[in-house]
Design a protein around this motif. Structure first.
Motif, PDB file in Angstrom:
ATOM      1  N   GLU A 109       0.772  -1.160   0.126  1.00 36.16           N
ATOM      2  CA  GLU A 109       0.096   0.197  -0.039  1.00 36.16           C
ATOM      3  C   GLU A 109       1.119   1.580   0.129  1.00 36.16           C
ATOM      4  O   GLU A 109       0.557   2.250  -0.741  1.00 36.16           O
ATOM      5  CB  GLU A 109      -0.877  -0.402   1.042  1.00 36.16           C
ATOM      6  N   GLU A 110       2.138   1.234   0.897  1.00 31.78           N
ATOM      7  CA  GLU A 110       2.814   2.209   0.597  1.00 31.78           C
ATOM      8  C   GLU A 110       3.770   2.349  -0.422  1.00 31.78           C
ATOM      9  O   GLU A 110       3.769   3.926  -0.817  1.00 31.78           O
ATOM     10  CB  GLU A 110       3.949   2.047   2.044  1.00 31.78           C
ATOM     11  N   PHE A 121      -7.621   0.858  -3.660  1.00 24.36           N
ATOM     12  CA  PHE A 121      -6.567  -0.558  -3.984  1.00 24.36           C
ATOM     13  C   PHE A 121      -8.496  -1.361  -3.879  1.00 24.36           C
ATOM     14  O   PHE A 121      -8.943  -1.204  -2.919  1.00 24.36           O
ATOM     15  CB  PHE A 121      -6.041  -0.816  -2.039  1.00 24.36           C
ATOM     16  N   ASN A 122      -7.706  -2.236  -4.448  1.00 23.50           N
ATOM     17  CA  ASN A 122      -8.462  -3.305  -4.722  1.00 23.50           C
ATOM     18  C   ASN A 122      -8.038  -4.765  -4.951  1.00 23.50           C
ATOM     19  O   ASN A 122      -6.351  -5.121  -4.898  1.00 23.50           O
ATOM     20  CB  ASN A 122      -9.588  -3.317  -5.931  1.00 23.50           C
ATOM     21  N   VAL A 167     -14.208 -12.352  -5.210  1.00 27.45           N
ATOM     22  CA  VAL A 167     -15.110 -11.334  -4.548  1.00 27.45           C
ATOM     23  C   VAL A 167     -14.033 -10.688  -4.176  1.00 27.45           C
ATOM     24  O   VAL A 167     -13.266 -10.333  -3.912  1.00 27.45           O
ATOM     25  CB  VAL A 167     -15.634 -11.538  -3.915  1.00 27.45           C
ATOM     26  N   MET A 168     -14.675  -8.682  -5.166  1.00 24.22           N
ATOM     27  CA  MET A 168     -13.755  -8.237  -5.247  1.00 24.22           C
ATOM     28  C   MET A 168     -13.763  -7.417  -3.837  1.00 24.22           C
ATOM     29  O   MET A 168     -15.151  -6.633  -2.971  1.00 24.22           O
ATOM     30  CB  MET A 168     -13.445  -6.904  -6.179  1.00 24.22           C
ATOM     31  N   LEU A 169     -12.504  -6.885  -3.068  1.00 23.49           N
ATOM     32  CA  LEU A 169     -12.260  -6.099  -1.987  1.00 23.49           C
ATOM     33  C   LEU A 169     -11.609  -4.512  -2.093  1.00 23.49           C
ATOM     34  O   LEU A 169     -11.459  -4.289  -2.937  1.00 23.49           O
ATOM     35  CB  LEU A 169     -11.447  -6.726  -0.476  1.00 23.49           C
ATOM     36  N   THR A 170     -12.284  -3.640  -1.146  1.00 24.79           N
ATOM     37  CA  THR A 170     -11.519  -1.901  -2.073  1.00 24.79           C
ATOM     38  C   THR A 170     -11.464  -1.551  -0.346  1.00 24.79           C
ATOM     39  O   THR A 170     -11.385  -1.823   0.743  1.00 24.79           O
ATOM     40  CB  THR A 170     -12.690  -1.489  -2.828  1.00 24.79           C
ATOM     41  N   LYS A 171     -10.608  -0.584  -0.868  1.00 26.51           N
ATOM     42  CA  LYS A 171      -9.879   0.590   0.609  1.00 26.51           C
ATOM     43  C   LYS A 171      -9.931   1.572  -0.046  1.00 26.51           C
ATOM     44  O   LYS A 171      -8.845   1.706  -0.963  1.00 26.51           O
ATOM     45  CB  LYS A 171      -8.904  -0.316   1.036  1.00 26.51           C
ATOM     46  N   GLN A 172      -9.256   2.581   0.470  1.00 27.96           N
ATOM     47  CA  GLN A 172      -9.584   4.267   0.179  1.00 27.96           C
ATOM     48  C   GLN A 172      -8.678   4.549   1.502  1.00 27.96           C
ATOM     49  O   GLN A 172      -9.075   4.626   2.299  1.00 27.96           O
ATOM     50  CB  GLN A 172     -10.992   4.751   0.206  1.00 27.96           C
ATOM     51  N   LEU A 173      -7.110   4.947   0.389  1.00 25.95           N
ATOM     52  CA  LEU A 173      -6.466   5.368   1.508  1.00 25.95           C
ATOM     53  C   LEU A 173      -6.377   7.256   1.531  1.00 25.95           C
ATOM     54  O   LEU A 173      -6.835   7.687   0.884  1.00 25.95           O
ATOM     55  CB  LEU A 173      -5.200   4.504   1.564  1.00 25.95           C
ATOM     56  N   GLY A 174      -6.127   7.359   2.472  1.00 25.72           N
ATOM     57  CA  GLY A 174      -6.376   9.133   2.450  1.00 25.72           C
ATOM     58  C   GLY A 174      -7.961   9.648   2.942  1.00 25.72           C
ATOM     59  O   GLY A 174      -7.806  10.872   2.306  1.00 25.72           O
TER      60      GLY A 174
END
Length: 174
Positions: A109-110, A121-122, A167-174
């Motif tokens: 991620e960094e 991020f997916n 299955v798609m997982l997602t994450k929004q940073l910031g």
């Protein structure tokens, strides 16, 4: 057990990486860690040609985690259509349960935040792998309504059960 060096994979890492990835995802016998999928899928997770092509693909990076010079972990980062896709998070079975998967995920991620414009991020998880699904949820990923059939014709193994889904997982940073 810890990771004492990180670096980007090169083509000369391919043979060792193919062994690590296949042994982690589809191990034989007692070497299985908690993240394997042998009960769901048979065959290789990746072959030499697929990994070499992945390393050459624009927007694709494989990060490595090493311990005393041995590759013990990896993760693939792909930028596609303004989003980051993480895949192939792998930790050598004998090195699991030391937090190295969390460490590699955070590193990915960094790295992506510093290299690419997107902060979305997916990743895709086999729906039947509840323990892995939960691992990502604990790291801030959220399930989406996006799913697809397991790509049985992509050369990444043959499902042992019918209607295997990703299955798609997602994450929004910031």
């Amino acid at each position: 057990m810890n990771i004492d060096e990180y670096r980007i994979a090169t083509v000369k890492d391919v043979p060792e990486l193919v062994g690590l990835i296949n042994n982690s995802y589809r191990p034989n016998g007692a070497e299985a860690g908690w993240t394997h999928e042998s009960e769901l899928i048979e065959g290789e997770r990746i072959n030499t040609q697929q990994l070499a092509e992945l390393l050459e693909r624009e927007g694709s990076t494989v990060l490595l985690g090493l311990n005393r010079g041995e590759i013990i972990s990896c993760v693939n980062i792909n930028e596609e259509a303004g989003a980051i896709y993480l895949a192939m998070l792998t930790v050598k079975p004998s090195c699991q349960n030391f937090g190295l998967g969390k460490e590699m995920l955070q590193l990915a991620e960094e790295y992506a935040e510093n290299q690419y414009e997107s902060s979305v991020f997916n990743l895709f998880v086999i729906s039947e792998r509840r323990e892995l699904f939960d691992f990502y949820l604990r790291r801030g990923y959220e399930a989406t309504e996006i799913s697809s059939d397991y790509p049985a014709n992509a050369g990444v193994g043959t499902p042992k059960i019918n209607e295997l889904k990703l299955v798609m997982l997602t994450k929004q940073l910031g």
